[in-house]
Write a protein that holds these residues in place. Structure first.
Motif: not given
Length: 270
Positions: A1, A72, A75-79, A81
């Motif tokens: 995350m 990784w 990635k823009d879907d991590m709590a 970045p």
């Protein structure tokens, strides 16, 4: 995350190093990369996490450092970045630790052809365009960080190159950094200028006909850089200092200004 271990987490796991080293290589590698990401740029190095790697762990460690962790980025879907510079720091230091444990004949293929050693569903290894994109976006910056990490300590007794550590506000003394491959410690000083006297020999014995391979402005092929890094680490593990005494003398001197933790530069060669 994208969440980082806290300082209490780092203390907790450092006190349980035996437990960490008992993990399977893939999980150990992921843990060490996470700890190295947390310490080393925004937080000066405190614990030599790379010490926990053993020779059987190296293939997994290099896959983690050169493929998994960089994947990784962006990635823009991590709590939270990941920060590119800290990724290069973690990956570069895993690479240095791995080269210390690898025999010379495995250093280049495992580093530069790491895709040959993984199950590659995207067929990166068979696609020259994808391989070049990976090399340019991942291998080159990881190697650049490793070059800069070793530049300062290796230059301290070298008549050819003089330069400081661009990575940490509290730079590590030369003898401390060589010891950090086995133990650890840190110090201060900050400077980003590198001077290279092109008429002098290399204290380590590396081929410098195209310039010192630790100076990132001396653009060289990745395979040659890896061989040189391996030679420097191998030599300095036995001879951390005292290989060559003396200041940079006469002859032509090339000046490089390192910026962005040594990942960008301006050089008199350009």
């Amino acid at each position: 995350m994208g969440e980082e271990p806290t300082s209490l987490d780092l203390d907790f796991f450092w006190e349980r190093r035996d437990w960490l080293t008992a993990l399977e290589s893939a999980l150990l590698s992921e843990a060490l990369v996470m700890f190295l990401y947390a310490e080393g740029i925004s937080v000066p190095r405190q614990r030599p996490w790379w010490q926990l790697l053993n020779p059987p762990d190296v293939p997994h460690a290099l896959v983690t450092a050169l493929i998994n962790l960089p994947s990784w980025l962006g990635k823009d879907d991590m709590a939270r970045p990941l920060e590119p510079m800290r990724v290069w720091a973690a990956s570069g230091r895993v690479l240095i630790a791995s080269l210390r444990l690898l025999p010379e004949d495995l250093a280049v293929p495992l580093t530069c052809n790491i895709w040959d050693f993984v199950r590659d569903e995207g067929a990166v290894r068979d696609d020259p365009n994808q391989l070049k994109a990976w090399s340019d976006s991942v291998l080159v910056p990881v190697l650049a960080f490793a070059q800069n990490d070793l530049l300062y300590p290796c230059s301290q007794d070298c008549a050819r190159v003089m330069g400081d550590n661009p990575h940490e506000v509290e730079s590590l003394r030369a003898t401390d950094i060589w010891g950090l491959l086995v133990s650890g410690e840190q110090k201060e000083e900050e400077s980003f200028l590198v001077f290279e006297s092109i008429d002098e020999l290399c204290a380590v014995g590396v081929d410098v006909t195209e310039g010192c391979p630790l100076v990132v402005s001396n653009r060289q092929e990745s395979e040659r850089i890896v061989r040189s890094l391996h030679r420097v680490i191998e030599f300095r593990s036995e001879t951390p200092d005292g290989a060559s005494r003396g200041r940079i003398g006469g002859g032509e001197v090339v000046v490089t200004l390192l910026e962005n933790h040594g990942m960008a530069w301006r050089s008199a060669r350009d």
